[in-house]
Write an enzyme that holds these catalytic residues in place. Sequence first.
Site, PDB file in Angstrom:
ATOM      1  CG  ASP A  34      43.610  47.827  44.119  1.00 17.65           C
ATOM      2  OD1 ASP A  34      44.705  47.875  44.451  1.00 17.65           O
ATOM      3  OD2 ASP A  34      43.075  46.597  44.028  1.00 17.65           O
TER       4      ASP A  34
ATOM      5  CD  GLU B 160      47.254  43.205  46.258  1.00 15.08           C
ATOM      6  OE1 GLU B 160      47.723  42.133  46.690  1.00 15.08           O
ATOM      7  OE2 GLU B 160      46.339  43.277  46.844  1.00 15.08           O
TER       8      GLU B 160
HETATM    9  N1  BES Z   1      48.042  43.113  51.941  1.00 15.67           N
HETATM   10  C1  BES Z   1      47.642  41.815  51.359  1.00 15.67           C
HETATM   11  C2  BES Z   1      48.555  40.721  51.723  1.00 15.67           C
HETATM   12  C3  BES Z   1      48.806  40.049  52.715  1.00 15.67           C
HETATM   13  C4  BES Z   1      47.633  39.719  53.438  1.00 15.67           C
HETATM   14  C5  BES Z   1      49.639  39.919  53.434  1.00 15.67           C
HETATM   15  C6  BES Z   1      47.651  38.918  54.819  1.00 15.67           C
HETATM   16  C7  BES Z   1      50.069  39.474  54.522  1.00 15.67           C
HETATM   17  C8  BES Z   1      48.896  39.117  55.277  1.00 15.67           C
HETATM   18  C9  BES Z   1      47.285  42.173  49.897  1.00 15.67           C
HETATM   19  O1  BES Z   1      46.762  43.464  49.737  1.00 15.67           O
HETATM   20  C10 BES Z   1      46.181  41.226  49.644  1.00 15.67           C
HETATM   21  O2  BES Z   1      45.225  40.866  50.271  1.00 15.67           O
HETATM   22  N2  BES Z   1      46.574  40.268  48.471  1.00 15.67           N
HETATM   23  C11 BES Z   1      45.625  39.319  48.195  1.00 15.67           C
HETATM   24  C12 BES Z   1      45.968  38.965  46.510  1.00 15.67           C
HETATM   25  C13 BES Z   1      45.105  38.281  45.838  1.00 15.67           C
HETATM   26  C14 BES Z   1      43.814  39.023  45.529  1.00 15.67           C
HETATM   27  C15 BES Z   1      45.980  37.581  44.540  1.00 15.67           C
HETATM   28  C16 BES Z   1      45.211  38.294  49.015  1.00 15.67           C
HETATM   29  O3  BES Z   1      46.287  37.956  49.610  1.00 15.67           O
HETATM   30  O4  BES Z   1      44.072  37.785  49.118  1.00 15.67           O
HETATM   31 ZN    ZN Z   2      44.497  43.015  50.328  1.00 19.57          ZN
END
Ligand code: BES
Ligand code: ZN
Length: 454
Positions: free
Chosen positions: A88, A153
Amino acid sequence: MKALYYAQANQDKFLAELKEFLTIPSVSTQPEHKPDIERAAAWLWDKLLTAGFPKAEVMPTPGHPVIYAEWLAAGAEAPTVLIYGHYDVQPPDPLEMWDTPPFEPTIVGDDLFCRGASDDKGQLYVHVKAVEAFKETAGAPPINIKCIFEGEEESGSPSLNPFIREHTGMLAADVAVISDTSILGKELPSIVYALRGIAYVEVEVTGPDHDLHSGSYGGAVHNPINALCAMIARLQDEDGRITIPGFYDKVRELDPEERAELAKAPFEREAWLHEAGVKTDWGEPAYTIVERTTARPTLDVNGIWGGYIQPGAKTVLPSKAFAKISMRLVPDQEPAEITQLIRNHLTEIAPPTVSVEVRDLHGGDGAIVRRDSPAMKAAFRAYAEAFGKEPVFIREGGSIPVVAAFQKVLGIETILMGFGLPDDRLHAPNEKFHLPNFYKGIETVLHFMDFLGE
Ligand code: BES
Ligand code: ZN
């Protein structure tokens, strides 16, 4: 290793497939994209079968489906790796800020621009193509592989924890691998060992029970937008320290050794300011920018609305005001506890003129992973081979709550084997994936699996 040659020879084919994947607008948070989510899941399932997985299934959940695949080709003696990724993507808004249409993959120089290019379709696809390379050259991968790809996610993974708890046997593995983070730079490979958690709430403030003429009532009726702004302004002091009572009680402080180590990773303030597009930095003066963005908790308003926001002026004293507030958390803060703290605090500081409701949108745990495991050593060597340089260990400020779930429920550590770059513009217009990282990512994964199978 022959698989490396296959991967090099098939870069154009891999890229063409990735572009196809990216054209599907699988935005998980918006119900109208449910058919696109289904389409993306079916597309990926098909590619897993092509890559050689003898078993691949689209498994329903109360939300969006989980794709599970396994190829236990290497026997009980060999290690089993659980690969996690998400198919997603974030909403593309604001649309007018994109230089090219968000779901039309566009190559400019070495970069592939599209929503989801880096986060996480491109990074997820690295693993699928690595497995295919083993299939085509060696018949099968040198280790046992399981995949779990989710479709929620970006909207807080509501179905994932129950799914993991219900399928612990199916998901049993020695280590998990996730490519959903960034490396420090094109020539600066790095491995993330800590992620922040998150608590996300929506606040609704109600003043009068219907909209009022701001001339007739303004001055004697408290405006809920004004009240909400005043409340939000009180959540942080001038230094960026969060003023919610109890907020810092469980924060695990950085010890001097870790601070020294974090300070060693390459960081250029000017480049960082440029990349963020800001004049200067902000936040707790006692911590460095790297510490503030990875190892300290935060509070950010993600959106705020209410009243009249269309063109021109309308005089109204609105009935309601809203805000979406996220707090990035560090070990050992617990999302549910923090949500309760902010709910209590906002209720407490709300003036008697309005009523407040705080809704829990989602929460996720932060995590710190072990750096001394055999799998981490294999990952370290794999980056060094593929990038020609040893990786450094870093913390990241984003959240991947499944890492904590893997630790708690499956009892396994995760290798955060990211291939994004800091300027990939995740969650923002003009997201991109640096194509050399796509190909080097496949190489890294091939080396990693090869080393693990030794
Ligand atoms: N890929 C990101 C996580 C991430 C962001 C890792 C920046 C390293 C640097 C992941 O897909 C993400 O965006 N996760 C969300 C999780 C939330 C919705 C629970 C986030 O971090 O906002
Ligand atoms: Zn993300």
